[in-house]
Design a protein around this motif. Structure first.
Motif, PDB file in Angstrom:
ATOM      1  N   LYS B  73       0.857  -1.207   0.000  1.00 45.34           N
ATOM      2  CA  LYS B  73       0.000   0.000   0.000  1.00 45.34           C
ATOM      3  C   LYS B  73       0.889   1.253   0.000  1.00 45.34           C
ATOM      4  CE  LYS B  73      -3.905   2.380   0.865  1.00 45.34           C
ATOM      5  NZ  LYS B  73      -3.342   3.703   0.993  1.00 45.34           N
ATOM      6  N   MET B  74       1.894   1.225   0.893  1.00 40.53           N
ATOM      7  CA  MET B  74       2.802   2.393   0.981  1.00 40.53           C
ATOM      8  C   MET B  74       3.538   2.617  -0.334  1.00 40.53           C
ATOM      9  SD  MET B  74       4.459   1.801   4.720  1.00 40.53           S
ATOM     10  CE  MET B  74       3.515   2.105   6.216  1.00 40.53           C
ATOM     11  N   ILE B  75       3.954   1.496  -0.953  1.00 43.77           N
ATOM     12  CA  ILE B  75       4.659   1.607  -2.240  1.00 43.77           C
ATOM     13  C   ILE B  75       3.736   2.201  -3.295  1.00 43.77           C
ATOM     14  CG2 ILE B  75       5.648   0.275  -4.155  1.00 43.77           C
ATOM     15  CD1 ILE B  75       6.870  -1.629  -2.044  1.00 43.77           C
ATOM     16  N   SER B  76       2.522   1.664  -3.388  1.00 41.96           N
ATOM     17  CA  SER B  76       1.638   2.103  -4.474  1.00 41.96           C
ATOM     18  C   SER B  76       1.190   3.548  -4.263  1.00 41.96           C
ATOM     19  CB  SER B  76       0.458   1.159  -4.648  1.00 41.96           C
ATOM     20  OG  SER B  76      -0.357   1.202  -3.512  1.00 41.96           O
ATOM     21  N   ASP B  77       1.195   4.030  -3.021  1.00 39.17           N
ATOM     22  CA  ASP B  77       0.841   5.430  -2.768  1.00 39.17           C
ATOM     23  C   ASP B  77       1.799   6.404  -3.463  1.00 39.17           C
ATOM     24  OD1 ASP B  77      -1.369   4.780  -1.356  1.00 39.17           O
ATOM     25  OD2 ASP B  77      -0.486   5.061   0.635  1.00 39.17           O
ATOM     26  N   PHE B  78       3.010   5.946  -3.753  1.00 40.58           N
ATOM     27  CA  PHE B  78       3.963   6.813  -4.457  1.00 40.58           C
ATOM     28  C   PHE B  78       3.745   6.793  -5.976  1.00 40.58           C
ATOM     29  CE2 PHE B  78       6.584   6.054  -0.568  1.00 40.58           C
ATOM     30  CZ  PHE B  78       6.892   7.379  -0.258  1.00 40.58           C
ATOM     31  N   SER B  79       2.785   5.983  -6.446  1.00 39.13           N
ATOM     32  CA  SER B  79       2.555   5.789  -7.894  1.00 39.13           C
ATOM     33  C   SER B  79       3.860   5.543  -8.650  1.00 39.13           C
ATOM     34  CB  SER B  79       1.863   6.992  -8.536  1.00 39.13           C
ATOM     35  OG  SER B  79       0.788   7.403  -7.765  1.00 39.13           O
ATOM     36  N   PRO B  80       4.593   4.517  -8.262  1.00 38.36           N
ATOM     37  CA  PRO B  80       5.917   4.323  -8.887  1.00 38.36           C
ATOM     38  C   PRO B  80       5.817   3.620 -10.240  1.00 38.36           C
ATOM     39  CG  PRO B  80       5.526   2.614  -7.258  1.00 38.36           C
ATOM     40  CD  PRO B  80       4.293   3.482  -7.254  1.00 38.36           C
ATOM     41  N   ASP B  81       6.899   3.758 -11.032  1.00 34.13           N
ATOM     42  CA  ASP B  81       7.032   2.996 -12.277  1.00 34.13           C
ATOM     43  C   ASP B  81       7.770   1.690 -12.030  1.00 34.13           C
ATOM     44  OD1 ASP B  81       5.931   5.060 -14.004  1.00 34.13           O
ATOM     45  OD2 ASP B  81       7.753   6.185 -13.536  1.00 34.13           O
ATOM     46  N   ALA B  82       8.555   1.654 -10.939  1.00 32.57           N
ATOM     47  CA  ALA B  82       9.328   0.443 -10.632  1.00 32.57           C
ATOM     48  C   ALA B  82       9.744   0.461  -9.163  1.00 32.57           C
ATOM     49  CB  ALA B  82      10.570   0.367 -11.518  1.00 32.57           C
TER      50      ALA B  82
END
Lengths: 431, 348
Positions: B73-82
């Protein structure tokens, strides 16, 4: 036994008034005469012939067999004995070879199960027959003909055409571009030659699972043979011919039997690293008793030779994996070291195990590649044959044939792509 | 464009503390921290570490599922490409966490991810099949080599460039078979290998043999008269027209078809889709492969209680073992759920 292959290099093919080879390496073919020569009114409604050259935007499908034109000019017997010639033994004397040419047979056989040969593009990298100048025979069966009779008619027409081309070139007068000599003396002598070098034989497995999975030796259906000895030179005169094309990637066409690369490689090392003493042919029948009988018998012959090692080549996959592993295990147990040549069905993603059987003893394996790999074939300007079967040939799937004529298939559908005689450079690695 | 990358690290590399702080729960910070600074330098202007997600190794090990979810969840909150994780070197719990987070990112977020470990890290065996794990040395001293290798690989994945071999790219083998053109033809390679084997020299097989599953046969049926029997075949018999388009070879699916009330697998309604055997005899009388006719007779005579209402069918021809295993597991579960006592499995 000594055989000289007198090679005439073919650089192109075109139609002409007379079947002959020109000085520039062009094979001229009298189309009408060729078609008359191979006609079979009893079984075939029509036969047509087309030319397909390397680099052309041409797709041939469904391909049944590929045959190299050869004709014996000296020595006993004639090419393709027991099929289109008498049954006398071959492998001695002189044989004309049209190197760089091939006859390709193509047509509806049982409705599906045949290969694709592309003369250019990505698919061409995988099939040996994109590099040959091809005379393609396209068959239409007579209505109501039994599939077995039709299959046989196609097979014989291809062999006849190949023999016809080489015979005409010979009769028109030709000087070979090069001559290659192959000789192995009788056992009594060969066994004493090269003391200190290991004795090696080749265990040559022939596909014999049934219609479209058959191989013929001197005209005998190899399902019905006991494993036996054959001189390597006999294969060069077409003693072994293909009767199969299902999962075309790893079925041995007649062309690769005539040019068996394992036999060539063993000859190359003969007298240097090994003493190549002979070839044992065996089959791949479907019942367990047959498998055990053939495997036991073939390894017994290797023991009678007293060889130190064998190369074992498989034909096909799945069921024959059991024969391959059985042959390996029995040979290793008998103290005969083995190297196996197979191909793989590791799934489209390469993540599955590759064979249907395995053994600890099989510690030296050469792979001809993963046949499940997906390949995209661009549309071609010309199609010889019929593409409507592409979705249902082995290696195809629903949607393989796209509206624009491009094809997405497994490598399995490409003729000769993962040939288990080790004909190609393709292999596979673990990544 | 500058790619957005999130970095996953443990409490130690985040500078929170050693073993005494291993119980630290997941937290998220903007920008790069600790080893992230080295990645930042390696990426230059092409990519930016937009955030760092941190979790204590002990916390992760004890709360794997929950921790994974929070971290994701924390990772996806940054809207990352990788995403990059670690490197974990030879730290076992950290390696496991990096592997688990990477796998979850790959499967659930569907974006490129790369981690790094020493080959003996237990996380390698657990996760290498699904993700790219760059090979590192066993301790943090190897960071200088690990960072450029990981950065190079993640950039390749981001640019959707083809990824080369483990040796070329520096990642640990994932166990995937990939076709490659070799320098010599197969026959020459085989004879070379035999010569080496006979001389007692070292040689390398091109296909190490797999270890096979062995399935112990079930107990025999004791009460046949009350048994429900099912038919399952790899012989490719399907309703005519092959409605589910099961492939002639390399099947990717199986079919489930009702035979309630069907007395015989006759040639009008059934045919084989199999491309690996002569279909003539099977198509003339499909009962030869799918013996509904005989089983109906036996059912009528009371030799067993009932023929199960469906049959399952696929094509066993060049079908990868992984597919076959998946079909078998699903079919078995369904038969068990429906109270089937025994199966007649016909092959060809």
């Amino acid at each position: 036994m000594k055989l000289e292959l007198m090679k005439v290099i073919v650089k192109s093919v075109s139609w002409g008034d007379r079947t002959e080879i020109l000085k520039d390496g062009t094979l001229k073919v009298n189309k009408k005469e060729l078609l008359e020569h191979v006609s079979d009114e009893e079984n075939l409604k029509s036969i047509d012939a087309e030319i397909a050259l390397p680099g052309e935007s041409v797709r041939i499908t469904p391909v049944k067999d590929a045959i190299q034109p050869r004709y014996k000019v000296e020595g006993g017997g004639q090419v393709f004995p027991g099929m289109v010639s008498d049954v006398e033994s071959v492998g001695e004397g002189k044989t004309i070879v049209l190197e760089g040419a091939a006859v390709i047979t193509c047509g509806r056989i049982v409705g599906f199960q045949e290969g694709i040969v592309d003369m250019s593009g990505k698919g061409a990298e995988y099939t040996p027959f994109s590099k040959t100048c091809n005379v393609v025979l396209v068959f239409e069966p007579k209505e109501g003909i039994e599939v077995y009779a039709y299959e046989k008619a196609c097979r014989l027409a291809g062999l006849k055409a190949a023999m016809y081309l080489a015979k005409c070139v010979h009769e028109a007068g030709v000087t070979p571009d090069k001559t290659e000599t192959f000789e192995i003396p009788p056992f009594a002598r060969s066994m004493k030659e090269f003391p200190g070098l290991p004795k090696v034989a080749y265990l040559y497995m022939l596909q014999t699972q049934g219609l479209l999975h058959d191989t013929y030796v001197y005209g005998v259906d190899a399902k019905r043979i006991l494993p036996t000895i054959i001189h390597p030179n006999e294969t060069m005169d077409g003693a072994i011919v293909s009767g199969n094309c299902v999962s075309a990637c790893d079925k041995n066409s007649t062309y690769v039997h005539q040019n068996n690369p394992v036999i060539r490689s063993l000859y190359e090392r003969h007298g240097k690293d090994i003493n190549f003493v002979g070839v044992i042919i065996t089959n791949e029948n479907v019942t367990l008793a047959d498998k055990r009988r053939s495997s036991s018998f073939a390894v017994k012959i290797a023991k009678m030779f007293g060889v130190d090692g064998v190369v074992i080549s498989e034909e096909g996959f799945g069921n024959p994996d059991a024969d391959l592993i059985m042959n390996c295990r029995r040979a290793e147990k008998a103290g005969v070291k083995t190297v196996l040549i197979t191909d793989e069905y590791a799934g489209r993603d390469g993540a599955s195990q590759s064979l249907a059987d395995a053994a600890q003893e099989a510690d030296a394996v050469v792979t001809a590649g993963n046949a499940n790999m997906i390949i995209d074939l661009s549309p071609m300007e010309k199609v010889i044959g019929f593409t409507e079967y592409v979705n249902v040939i082995a290696g195809g799937f629903d949607g393989s044939l796209k509206p624009d004529g491009s094809i997405e298939v497994e490598l399995q559908a490409i003729t000769g792509a993962t040939c288990e005689l080790g004909f190609n450079k393709l292999g596979a690695e673990t990544w | 464009m500058t790619y957005r990358i999130v970095h996953y690290i443990n409490q130690f590399f985040a500078g929170i503390g050693g073993e005494e702080k291993a119980g630290t729960g997941p937290e998220s910070k903007d920008g790069a921290i600790g080893p992230g600074m080295a990645f930042k330098a390696a990426f230059g202007s092409e990519a930016e570490i937009v955030g760092t997600v941190i979790c204590g190794d002990g916390y992760f090990a004890e709360n794997m599922d929950g921790a994974s979810e929070k971290i994701l969840k924390m990772i996806s909150d940054f809207s990352p490409d990788a995403v990059i994780a670690g490197p974990a070197f030879n730290a076992g719990r950290y390696g496991t966490a990096c592997g688990a987070v990477s796998e979850a990112v790959s499967k659930k977020l569907g974006i490129p991810v790369v981690t790094g470990m020493y080959p003996e890290n237990p996380g390698v065996d657990m996760y290498r099949k699904g993700i790219y794990i760059v090979e590192t040395s066993d301790s943090a001293r190897g960071i200088k080599d690990a960072v450029p290798a990981m950065a190079k690989l993640i950039m390749k994945l981001l640019r959707a460039e083809p990824v080369g071999s483990p040796a070329d790219e520096g990642y640990i083998e994932r166990g995937v078979r990939v076709n490659c053109f070799q320098d010599k033809i197969g026959a020459e390679r085989a004879v070379d290998m035999l010569v080496k084997k006979l001389k007692g020299e070292e040689f390398r097989t091109e296909y190490p043999m797999p270890v096979f599953d062995r399935v112990a046969p079930a107990e025999p049926i004791k009460d046949m008269k009350n048994a429900v029997i099912a038919l399952v075949t790899s012989g490719g018999i399907v309703p005519k027209g092959n409605p589910d388009h099961i492939e002639a070879s390399s099947a990717t699916k199986y079919g489930t078809y009702s035979i309630a009330g069907v007395q015989s697998a006759d040639e009008v309604a059934y045919a084989t889709a199999h491309g690996g055997y002569d279909p003539t005899y099977a198509n003339t009388d499909p009962n030869r492969v799918l013996p509904i006719d005989v089983l109906r007779e036996m059912e009528k005579n009371g030799e067993f209680k009932k023929l199960y209402d469906y049959f399952f069918t696929t094509v066993g021809n060049g079908t990868p073992v992984a597919n076959a295993k998946k079909f078998g597991t699903e079919i078995g579960a369904r038969l068990k759920k429906d109270g089937v006592d025994a199966v007649i499995l016909t092959s060809t």
